[in-house]
Write a protein that holds these residues in place. Structure first.
Motif, PDB file in Angstrom:
ATOM      1  N   ILE A 550       0.843  -1.198   0.000  1.00  0.00           N
ATOM      2  CA  ILE A 550       0.000   0.000   0.000  1.00  0.00           C
ATOM      3  C   ILE A 550       0.877   1.246   0.000  1.00  0.00           C
ATOM      4  CG2 ILE A 550      -1.596   1.350   1.418  1.00  0.00           C
ATOM      5  CD1 ILE A 550      -2.900  -1.284   2.259  1.00  0.00           C
ATOM      6  N   ALA A 551       1.914   1.262   0.832  1.00  0.00           N
ATOM      7  CA  ALA A 551       2.827   2.400   0.859  1.00  0.00           C
ATOM      8  C   ALA A 551       3.492   2.602  -0.498  1.00  0.00           C
ATOM      9  CB  ALA A 551       3.877   2.197   1.947  1.00  0.00           C
ATOM     10  N   ALA A 552       3.887   1.499  -1.143  1.00  0.00           N
ATOM     11  CA  ALA A 552       4.527   1.603  -2.463  1.00  0.00           C
ATOM     12  C   ALA A 552       3.565   2.173  -3.496  1.00  0.00           C
ATOM     13  CB  ALA A 552       5.039   0.234  -2.899  1.00  0.00           C
ATOM     14  N   LEU A 553       2.285   1.778  -3.439  1.00  0.00           N
ATOM     15  CA  LEU A 553       1.298   2.319  -4.375  1.00  0.00           C
ATOM     16  C   LEU A 553       1.179   3.830  -4.239  1.00  0.00           C
ATOM     17  CD1 LEU A 553      -1.648  -0.264  -4.221  1.00  0.00           C
ATOM     18  CD2 LEU A 553      -0.325   0.344  -6.246  1.00  0.00           C
ATOM     19  N   HIS A 554       1.031   4.323  -3.005  1.00  0.00           N
ATOM     20  CA  HIS A 554       0.873   5.767  -2.801  1.00  0.00           C
ATOM     21  C   HIS A 554       2.162   6.515  -3.108  1.00  0.00           C
ATOM     22  CE1 HIS A 554      -3.206   5.870  -1.147  1.00  0.00           C
ATOM     23  NE2 HIS A 554      -2.922   4.683  -0.618  1.00  0.00           N
ATOM     24  N   ARG A 555       3.286   5.880  -2.867  1.00  0.00           N
ATOM     25  CA  ARG A 555       4.561   6.520  -3.196  1.00  0.00           C
ATOM     26  C   ARG A 555       4.712   6.672  -4.703  1.00  0.00           C
ATOM     27  NH1 ARG A 555       7.391   3.132  -0.710  1.00  0.00           N
ATOM     28  NH2 ARG A 555       7.258   4.198   1.302  1.00  0.00           N
ATOM     29  N   ALA A 556       4.328   5.628  -5.452  1.00  0.00           N
ATOM     30  CA  ALA A 556       4.432   5.691  -6.912  1.00  0.00           C
ATOM     31  C   ALA A 556       3.417   6.656  -7.502  1.00  0.00           C
ATOM     32  CB  ALA A 556       4.237   4.295  -7.512  1.00  0.00           C
ATOM     33  N   SER A 557       2.249   6.783  -6.839  1.00  0.00           N
ATOM     34  CA  SER A 557       1.183   7.627  -7.376  1.00  0.00           C
ATOM     35  C   SER A 557       1.312   9.085  -6.964  1.00  0.00           C
ATOM     36  CB  SER A 557      -0.175   7.087  -6.909  1.00  0.00           C
ATOM     37  OG  SER A 557      -1.229   7.878  -7.388  1.00  0.00           O
ATOM     38  N   GLY A 558       1.719   9.344  -5.694  1.00  0.00           N
ATOM     39  CA  GLY A 558       1.738  10.724  -5.214  1.00  0.00           C
ATOM     40  C   GLY A 558       2.996  11.144  -4.515  1.00  0.00           C
ATOM     41  N   GLY A 559       4.029  10.307  -4.488  1.00  0.00           N
ATOM     42  CA  GLY A 559       5.278  10.687  -3.868  1.00  0.00           C
ATOM     43  C   GLY A 559       5.357  10.286  -2.407  1.00  0.00           C
ATOM     44  N   GLU A 560       6.501  10.586  -1.800  1.00  0.00           N
ATOM     45  CA  GLU A 560       6.761  10.195  -0.421  1.00  0.00           C
ATOM     46  C   GLU A 560       5.787  10.851   0.549  1.00  0.00           C
ATOM     47  OE1 GLU A 560       8.463   7.576   1.850  1.00  0.00           O
ATOM     48  OE2 GLU A 560       9.303   7.937  -0.161  1.00  0.00           O
ATOM     49  N   ARG A 561       5.397  12.105   0.257  1.00  0.00           N
ATOM     50  CA  ARG A 561       4.491  12.812   1.157  1.00  0.00           C
ATOM     51  C   ARG A 561       3.138  12.101   1.237  1.00  0.00           C
ATOM     52  NH1 ARG A 561       2.189  18.912   0.128  1.00  0.00           N
ATOM     53  NH2 ARG A 561       0.987  19.112   2.043  1.00  0.00           N
ATOM     54  N   ALA A 562       2.634  11.646   0.090  1.00  0.00           N
ATOM     55  CA  ALA A 562       1.356  10.934   0.069  1.00  0.00           C
ATOM     56  C   ALA A 562       1.460   9.625   0.836  1.00  0.00           C
ATOM     57  CB  ALA A 562       0.923  10.680  -1.372  1.00  0.00           C
ATOM     58  N   ALA A 563       2.581   8.910   0.667  1.00  0.00           N
ATOM     59  CA  ALA A 563       2.759   7.643   1.372  1.00  0.00           C
ATOM     60  C   ALA A 563       2.793   7.863   2.884  1.00  0.00           C
ATOM     61  CB  ALA A 563       4.042   6.956   0.898  1.00  0.00           C
ATOM     62  N   ASP A 564       3.488   8.925   3.318  1.00  0.00           N
ATOM     63  CA  ASP A 564       3.557   9.208   4.755  1.00  0.00           C
ATOM     64  C   ASP A 564       2.184   9.579   5.304  1.00  0.00           C
ATOM     65  OD1 ASP A 564       6.253   8.721   4.651  1.00  0.00           O
ATOM     66  OD2 ASP A 564       6.839  10.826   4.533  1.00  0.00           O
ATOM     67  N   ARG A 565       1.414  10.376   4.546  1.00  0.00           N
ATOM     68  CA  ARG A 565       0.099  10.794   5.023  1.00  0.00           C
ATOM     69  C   ARG A 565      -0.824   9.592   5.197  1.00  0.00           C
ATOM     70  NH1 ARG A 565      -4.906  12.173   3.428  1.00  0.00           N
ATOM     71  NH2 ARG A 565      -4.524  11.483   1.303  1.00  0.00           N
TER      72      ARG A 565
END
Length: 713
Positions: A550-565
């Motif tokens: 899940i973290a990898a999906l959000h990182r690929a889609s919106g960057g590190e900030r999106a993954a952290d959020r």
């Protein structure tokens, strides 16, 4: 596991990690029936957004269908006529009758692609209309047999999910028309648009641009023919000869008998050697003709095979319908370090089950295991260590070897008196085979996949994804129970016409077998309750093991900030796993959606937010976001939500019922959120209350483009 740069010859290194089905057009008034198109007409064209296949109405096959069908029936008769075993008048009558029948059949044969189905009509006295829903199409195989190539046409065979035979067969189309129709059918089965206005050269053919997995050179096919033992081909040829060339066959048999009688034992040995050489030559020839220029490619959804010299075929294997992958090594190939790979595909019918089951006719052992594990997206399992079976399994096989030796020795003594005692020496090779059969046994459950190995003459290693299990059966014979052993049979959705059996873990420790029975049965029951779409995608609540993906999906889609959020949201005290949904296929996550409860000032509950949505960039435009949003709305409604709000970056959420939130008296508690981006979806429990939505930092960063909803990650 070797690195990509160390991939074995013949395999291409794997790439770096990284819509709903069509169901017609609501409200569309059906057009009146159209006349059949002129024969040989080019693929239809039409204005953008239109469906020219449907607009043009029913179509004839190419006129060459008459010749293709006729040759299929009269080909053997022509051969008999040439060798002089058939009367010329009778042959002429049969040929004329076949041509007339084929012409009438062509005249009555019509096919058409409508908005949501492939329709085939045929028959004169007994008319038949077959409707194949596009969303049920599993594969479309292009066939160019020698008779097709003689007339310059291509045939298509359409397989549908659950069919017991080929559902649709178009035996004669212009090659460009066949290529475009095949591409359109495979595209539209997953809800994509038809593209009939493009030329065949411009349209992306199935498998074009896919990753190359294997290419088998001619020299390896010769080895495959010498080591594969295609006895069935030889038997079929001998049967054909004995039936249609009885006089010539009898003459050959009499000549061989006379030769052997005159030469004695030496003549018999020569005859046997010549027959063996002929068998090997026929086996090699059949293998080379069948698998000539065999290639295997793969994209995100399918495997594509291409093979054949005289009978050219291109096939499609949907990855989500692969039930198990089997690596086969017979005795000769094991000595040579060679193996073959087969796949078991659910729902394949008729000849397609056998035609598309071969993923690699022959290759190095390393190549075979790398390919098998890449097909199921678990390349790390190529070097998986298998656990040996208990010593009781070895003892069982040694006892069998001893009993077989005793039986053969007793029979030899009965027929040859004391000389027959020499048969007791068979205990040595039979015991060696028994030990080899024991060493062949092995199993592993590395998480998500069951690996099983067994067999002595043909050693088979199967890789069965646990998600494919339909059921599990435990068997334990009296002799197994004496040694504390049991076997597990893994039931999968096998093809109706496929040979072989289900994967099996043979001679496990009985306690372990019963524990695995309970575990796998629970997985099979859970899988049976889950519903996948025609593309094999499943939307389900997240599980703990999904966190990194899940973290990898959000990182690929919106960057590190999106993954952290999103990580912070999932770690919050109000996180509800039932409202955190993932879309997966074959164990790989394609997308993630998260809904969180936010509330309305002055009221308790009732309002939720689509807090995050991310889709694998490679899956954009494939309907993953739509499936997730619909499932998220349904899950929120089940949790008692009355409305779901979202902040969007311009995505079209209107098709899911979202409307401007301001029109319904809802405002965000963060004034930086643009009104145009502030949307709401009303659910059945909506009570019409208005006010400010308490986001409470849930959409932190929304005003600067990092907020919730489709635009958030």
């Amino acid at each position: 596991m070797s690195s990509p740069s160390e991939a074995p010859a013949g395999l291409v290194p794997p790439p770096p990690p990284g819509a709903l089905p069509a169901s017609g057009r609501p409200g569309q008034v059906p057009a009146p029936p159209a006349a059949a198109l002129p024969v040989g007409a080019p693929p239809p064209t039409g204005p953008p957004g239109a469906d020219p296949w449907a607009q043009e109405g029913p179509r004839h096959l190419h006129p060459a269908a008459v010749g293709v069908w006729s040759l299929a029936g009269i080909g053997p008769l022509i051969l008999l006529l040439v060798v002089g075993t058939l009367n010329l008048v009778i042959a002429a009558f049969i040929i004329v009758f076949s041509l007339v029948g084929s012409t009438v059949r062509w005249w009555r044969f019509r096919w058409q692609v409508t908005d949501d189905a492939l329709v085939i009509e045929q028959g004169l006295l007994q008319r038949q209309r077959r409707v194949i829903p596009l969303e049920r199409i599993q594969s479309v195989e292009a066939v160019r047999q020698l008779r097709h190539r003689l007339f310059g046409v291509t045939g298509l065979r359409v397989e549908a999910v659950g069919g017991s035979e080929t559902q649709g067969q178009l035996d004669a189309l212009r090659p460009s028309e066949a290529a475009q129709l095949r591409a359109d059918l495979l595209r539209r089965r997953r809800g994509g648009p038809a593209r009939p206005s493009e030329s065949a050269a411009e349209a992306a053919a199935p498998g074009e641009g896919a990753d190359a997995l294997a290419l088998v050179p001619a020299g390896q096919l010769v080895v495959a023919g010498l080591t594969g033992g295609r006895v069935g081909v030889v038997a079929a040829l001998l049967g054909f000869a004995s039936q249609f060339f009885a006089e010539q066959t009898t003459a050959v048999v009499e000549y061989v008998s006379d030769f052997v009688g005159a030469q004695g034992l030496q003549g018999l040995l020569v005859a046997v050697a010549l027959f063996a050489a002929a068998v090997f030559l026929l086996s090699v020839g059949a293998t080379v003709l069948t698998f000539w220029r065999f290639t295997l490619t793969r994209d995100q959804r399918n495997l594509y095979t291409s093979r054949g010299l005289l009978d050219q075929r291109t096939g499609t294997i949907p990855l989500h319908r692969v039930q198990t992958v089997r690596v086969e090594e017979n005795l000769v190939r094991r000595w040579l370090g060679r193996a073959a790979v087969r796949v078991e595909v659910a729902g394949q019918a008729g000849d397609a089950a056998e035609a598309t089951s071969m993923a690699l006719p022959i290759g190095s052992r390393r190549m075979a295991f790398d390919l098998a594990t890449r097909i199921i997206d678990r390349p790390e399992l190529a070097d998986v260590a298998l656990e040996s079976m208990p010593r009781g399994a070895r003892d069982r096989r040694l006892v069998r070897a001893l009993l077989a030796t005793v039986a053969l020795t007793a029979a030899a003594v009965w027929f040859a008196d004391a000389v027959g005692l020499a048969a007791a020496l068979l205990v040595v090779p039979l015991s060696a085979l028994a030990l080899d059969a024991y060493r062949a046994l092995g199993h592993a459950e590395p998480g998500g996949v069951v690996v099983a190995r067994s067999g002595v003459f043909v050693r088979a290693t199967t890789f069965t994804p646990e998600r494919c299990l339909q059921g599990v059966a435990l068997t334990s014979t009296p002799l197994q129970r004496r040694r504390g052993l049991a076997s597990l049979e893994l039931h999968i959705a096998r093809s109706p016409s496929a040979g072989g059996g289900d994967p099996e873990l043979v001679d496990l420790d009985e306690d372990l077998a019963r524990a695995e029975l309970r575990r796998l049965a629970a997985l099979a029951a859970h899988a049976g309750r889950q519903r996948r779409d025609v593309e094999g995608r499943l939307v389900r609540p997240e599980q703990p093991r999904d966190a990194e993906a899940i973290a990898a999906l959000h990182r690929a889609s919106g960057g590190e900030r999106a993954a952290d959020r999103v990580a912070a949201l999932r770690a919050g005290h109000g996180f509800d796993p039932a409202l955190s949904l993932v879309c997966e296929r074959g164990g790989r996550l394609l997308g993630h959606a998260l809904v969180s409860e936010v509330g309305l000032e002055g009221h308790d509950g009732g309002v939720h937010a689509l807090a995050a949505l991310a889709v694998d960039p490679e899956q954009e435009g494939e309907g993953v976001d739509g499936r997730l949003i619909k499932a998220a709305l349904a899950a929120a409604a089940q949790r008692g939500a009355a409305r779901v709000v979202a902040v969007t970056e311009g995505e079209d959420l209107g098709r899911f019922g979202f409307e401007p939130a301001a029109e319904h008296g809802l405002a965000p508690d963060d004034a930086r959120i643009d009104e145009a981006r502030w949307l709401v979806r009303r659910l059945p429990a909506d009570d019409g209350r208005t006010g400010r939505v308490r986001l409470a930092g849930l959409l932190d960063g929304a005003a600067t483009g990092g907020g919730a909803g489709p635009g958030s990650s």
